[in-house]
Structures are given as C-alpha cells and as structure tokens.
Scaffold this motif. Sequence first.
Motif: not given
Length: 340
Positions: A254-264
């Motif tokens: 879940r944390l990784d998904s949030r990071g990916i969303a921010e980078i996007a």
Amino acid sequence: MLVVYDSGLSGYHEIKPISYTTEEWYNDIGKFTLIVAPSKYNIAHLKKGAILFRTVIKQAMVITRVSPDTSQDRITINGFTANWILNKRAIAVAATIATVEADIYAAITSNLRELPNVITATLKALTESFSAILHGGQMLTEFIKILDAVELGQKMYLDVKTKKLVFEIYKGRDLTTGSHAVIFSDEQGTARDLKIEDDESTFSNVCYVIGTLSDETSVVRTVGTATGADRFEYWIDSRLKQGNDEPIEDFYARLDSRGIAEIAKRVRDIGFSVRVDPGEYGKRYTMGDKVVCVSKRFGIAFIAKINGVKRTQQAQSETVNIILGEPQLTLIGEIKLWLK
C-alpha cells in the motif's frame, strides 16, 4: 462518419459537425469538443450520457456537458473518452493485483455494480506483473497508476455488434527497426510542425513514503531506483497505518502504491508533437508504438512512444498530431544509425 448513440446504446443518429476536436492518450482519459448547429435534430440527440462514435477510426466518447450559445448560434458539446465511465465506480470490493491485465479485468468485473453495457476485453495473456492491493479510490484513476508503472496502455471502444463498451489493456509495438520501421524526419517532410517542450520543474522519480506500523512506529519505503544526478527525490507522509491483522507485506504494498501515485503526478514534462498524415495513423502506427523522430533543425534524433493523438476535423479537412513522450534523445551524428 460521426454518429451519436443514446445512453443505452440502442440506436444511433448521424451528426454533421461544424468542428470536432479530440485528444486521446495511451494511458489516461482523453477529451473532446464538438460544435454543431442548434437544430432541433441536434438538440434531441446530443444529450448528456450519449456516446459519440466516429465509425472510421472506431473512436468512442461520452458526452458530459451540453452548452447552447444563442449569441453565436451554435451548441458546444464536451466530454471524455469512453474509459472515463469506469470512474463512475469506486473500488469498493478490494482487489489484489499480481498479473496486471488479468487482475485489473477481475477488479472491474467485481466492481461494476450494474454499470450498464460495460465489459472487459478478451485476455491477451500479457505477462506484466505488479504487487498491490486496491481498496478505495475511483477505478480507472487507480488502474492508471499501475499501468503507468508497467508501461501498458488502456482504452475503451464500442463493439457495434454487441452494443457493448469494451475496456481493453494493450501494449504498443516497437517500430524502430526492420522493414516496418516508422521514421518521422523534417528533412523528408514526414515530421511537419515539430514542437518540443521540456520542463522538469516539478519532476520527481524517487519517493520516500512514510507510514505507521500497528505498534505506532514509523516506517519509510523508498519507491524508485534512479541514481546520481538523474535522481530527483520527494518526501511524503502518507498518513497510512497498518491494520491490526494486516500482513506487513500488504502494508508495504500500500505504501509503495502511494509512492507510485506521487511519482506519476510529478513527471518530467517532455513532449514532442508532430503533424502526420491522417491516412497513416491507425494503419502504419498507432497509440503506444515506439517510433523514431529525426530533426536536423534541432540537432536531435530520438526514439519515443506515441503517447497521445490530437485530431481536428473541420468541414472537409482533418489534421492529426501525435504526441511523443519520454524520448530517448541522441546526437544528430547518430541519425544515420536510426535511418538504417
């Protein structure tokens, strides 16, 4: 030919536009603007929720706004590519993503909740993988983040035989070498109106994501692998907390998904647009394909993916501009390598 289907896809009517401009993207929601005369016929059929369909290129759009303008004696209609419809549903039924294509299709099926006339495409057995647990958020918005990470595209098209809107995940082709190579060159006249934009003011490619474990201790996950001068970092407090019975691997996902969303959200804004032959797009090359572009004027050659297409249709003429993103730039001295 441009036609409009009613919201139930039960019947269609031909539309004659004054002008029609559209934007479509490899992995995003596109939009359109249609201008028509304020006739009783157009008023009766161009309603919110109706589906615009351009038969030759099989382009489907959903109308979301109708704006009559008596001062200019016209009606302006706006809306989005049909994939926007998926955002009418949230991911209320949690979905585990491992094999991207198959698991996103399964997530859609589990969360349609009687959304009419929407189905998923036949599986292509794409092998791209990603680890995430999706729960909450709008469907397409959440899927776009994952598809970005694995470089897959998505679209929704109208199957006129079954009267269904079909959501499809797909992958572009590599058209940079061989007999089918596609090369846009200003010298050869195949790269008309080349425009270049490059902005990295808000760019980030590594994200530190802070979260809280069930025992109240903090944890930081690092998303992204860039190094050296090419590393642009960003820090975010996700405010996410591990559930009492949630496995640590699931919380990390879940944390990784949030990071990916921010980078996007913080991509480097590099864009190249080229005006192309309307008769070639969709035949020789299409969305998601990798192509070569050469410009002696700007002293560059690059390989890039076709990330978007913008069309403008007026009277008997049409212009098509393709948007090339995330190019791999090279020196003009290497152009001969691309042309071989």
